[in-house]
Enzyme design. Structure first.
Site, mmCIF file in Angstrom:
data_model
loop_
_atom_site.group_PDB
_atom_site.id
_atom_site.type_symbol
_atom_site.label_atom_id
_atom_site.label_comp_id
_atom_site.label_asym_id
_atom_site.label_seq_id
_atom_site.Cartn_x
_atom_site.Cartn_y
_atom_site.Cartn_z
ATOM 1 N N GLU A 112 -10.510 6.358 2.472
ATOM 2 C CA GLU A 112 -10.185 4.319 3.802
ATOM 3 C C GLU A 112 -10.336 5.634 5.185
ATOM 4 O O GLU A 112 -9.849 6.849 4.913
ATOM 5 C CB GLU A 112 -9.542 3.642 3.963
ATOM 6 N N GLU A 145 0.728 -1.065 -0.226
ATOM 7 C CA GLU A 145 0.146 -0.123 -0.081
ATOM 8 C C GLU A 145 0.348 1.696 -0.192
ATOM 9 O O GLU A 145 2.252 0.834 0.694
ATOM 10 C CB GLU A 145 -0.631 0.055 1.042
#
Length: 335
Positions: A250, A139
C-alpha cells in the site's frame, strides 16, 4: 555518548496467561535470509523483564499534520470500492470463510517515498466488520514513513483499529492496546539488511493468529519469536474470528497537482521483473478454526492502479503460494 532511541519499561513483564498454542504446521524455517533489526548492531539490549520502546521526540510530533493524527492512519484507507484519501494497493486477499490467523514471509526493500506525508508499506491484514464504520483490523509488516519516523528506513510495525480508523488504534506502541512480551524485538525499529536490485534478498517472517485457549491475537516475528498480543477485549468483530485476510503493498498518493506520486511500492519495480528485481511475499498461509496452518484457496488479486503498481501470483513446491508486486508510481503509463 549518543543517546539511545529506546526507553525501557522498569516493571517486570509477566504473562497474564499461558504462552499461546502455536498453529499446527508452524515448523521452524531454516533460512539464511531472515532480516535482523538495525538497533541490535550496536550491541544494545534490554534487561530481562523489560521491552525496547522507540523514543517519541518533539520532532516526531511536529512532523505530523496534527497531534491528534500522530501515530494514526487516515480513515477508510482499505476500502475496496474507492481510493479515497489517495491510498493505492496491490494485494492478494481471501474472504468468505472464518479465519483465525495468517502467515507469510515478506521480502524487505527500501522504496523511495517522495513526500513527507506519504508512506509505502508491505503487510498482512486480518480483517472483520464493515469498511464504513466498525471495521476491525490487525496489521503487521514493514513500512517506510518519513512522517512517522523521520527517515527512509524500512521499519517493522504493527497497527490495529476497531472503528474503521476513526478514533481507536494506532501504530506500534503509540497508544495502549498491543501488549509486548519480547525484549529482543523493537517495534518501529529499522530492519537490516535489506534487499537490493539484482543482489541478495532478505525476508522477515510474520504470523498473526488467535490463541484458541484465551482468544488473544498473537504476533510472531521471524522463525519463533513471540512479539506480544492484541487482547481479545479490544475488538468487537475480531473477538471471534476474521472474515478476510489480506497480503500486499500500500502507498499514499497525496498529489493534488494532477500528476501521480513517484513514491515506490515494494522494490519500485513491477511484478513482471521477477526474483531479485520485484518484491515478493512467499509461503502464504491462513489459520483455520482448529488452529491448523493451511494454504490459501480462492485467491483474489487486486491492483487498483495497475499502471502504477501491479501484482502477479504463483505457486511452487518451495515457496508455496507466492506473489510478486509493486512498481515505481509515476511513469509513462502512470502520468
Amino acid at each position: 555518548m549518543k543517546r539511545s532511541i529506546f526507553l525501557h519499561y522498569s516493571e517486570k513483564i509477566s504473562f497474564s496467561q499461558d504462552p499461546p498454542a502455536r498453529p499446527k504446521g508452524d515448523e521452524r524455517e531454516e533460512t539464511a535470509t531472515e532480516s535482523l533489526q538495525l538497533w541490535t548492531d550496536s550491541g544494545e539490549s534490554c534487561p530481562e523483564g523489560t521491552v525496547p520502546i522507540r523514543r517519541t521526540t518533539e520532532k516526531d510530533i511536529l512532523r505530523a499534520s496534527s497531534i491528534k493524527r500522530f501515530g494514526r492512519k487516515l480513515r477508510r484507507h482499505v476500502r475496496r470500492d474507492s481510493t479515497g484519501g489517495g491510498h493505492e494497493h496491490a494485494v492478494v486477499f481471501v474472504n468468505g470463510e472464518q479465519y483465525y490467523g495468517a502467515k507469510a514471509s515478506l521480502n524487505v526493500w527500501t522504496p523511495r517515498v517522495t513526500d513527507g506525508y506519504e508512506f509505502s508499506l508491505s503487510q498482512i491484514w486480518v480483517i472483520s466488520g464493515s469498511f464504513s464504520h466498525d471495521l476491525n483490523t490487525i496489521e503487521a509488516g514493514w513500512q517506510v514513513s518519513p512522517e512517522l519516523y523521520g527517515d527512509n528506513y524500512p521499519r517493522f510495525f504493527t497497527y490495529w483499529t476497531t472503528d474503521a480508523y476513526q478514533a481507536t488504534g494506532c501504530y506500534n506502541l503509540l497508544c495502549s492496546g498491543f501488549v509486548q512480551t519480547n525484549n529482543k524485538i523493537a517495534i518501529g525499529a529499522a530492519i537490516s539488511p535489506r534487499s537490493s536490485y539484482n543482489g541478495r534478498q532478505f525476508d522477515i517472517g510474520l504470523m498473526i493468529w488467535k490463541d484458541p485457549k484465551h482468544g488473544h491475537w498473537w504476533l510472531q516475528f521471524g522463525s519463533r519469536l513471540l512479539v506480544g498480543y492484541w487482547p481479545a477485549f479490544l475488538f468487537s468483530h475480531l473477538r471471534s474470528h476474521a472474515s478476510m485476510v489480506q497480503f500486499g503493498g500500500e502507498i499514499v498518493n497525496s498529489r493534488s497537482s494532477g500528476f501521480h506520486t513517484s513514491t515506490q511500492m515494494g522494490s519500485g519495480h513491477f511484478a513482471g521483473e521477477g526474483f531479485r528485481r520485484a518484491a515478493y511475499f512467499r509461503n502464504l498461509q491462513v489459520v483455520d478454526w482448529d488452529n491448523n496452518l493451511l494454504p490459501l484457496t480462492n485467491l483474489h488479486l487486486l491492483a487498483d492502479h495497475s499502471n502504477c503498481y501491479d501484482i502477479r501470483q504463483g505457486r511452487n513446491n518451495v515457496w508455496g503460494t507466492y506473489f510478486y508486486y509493486g512498481g515505481p508510481g509515476r511513469n509513462n503509463r502512470c502520468p
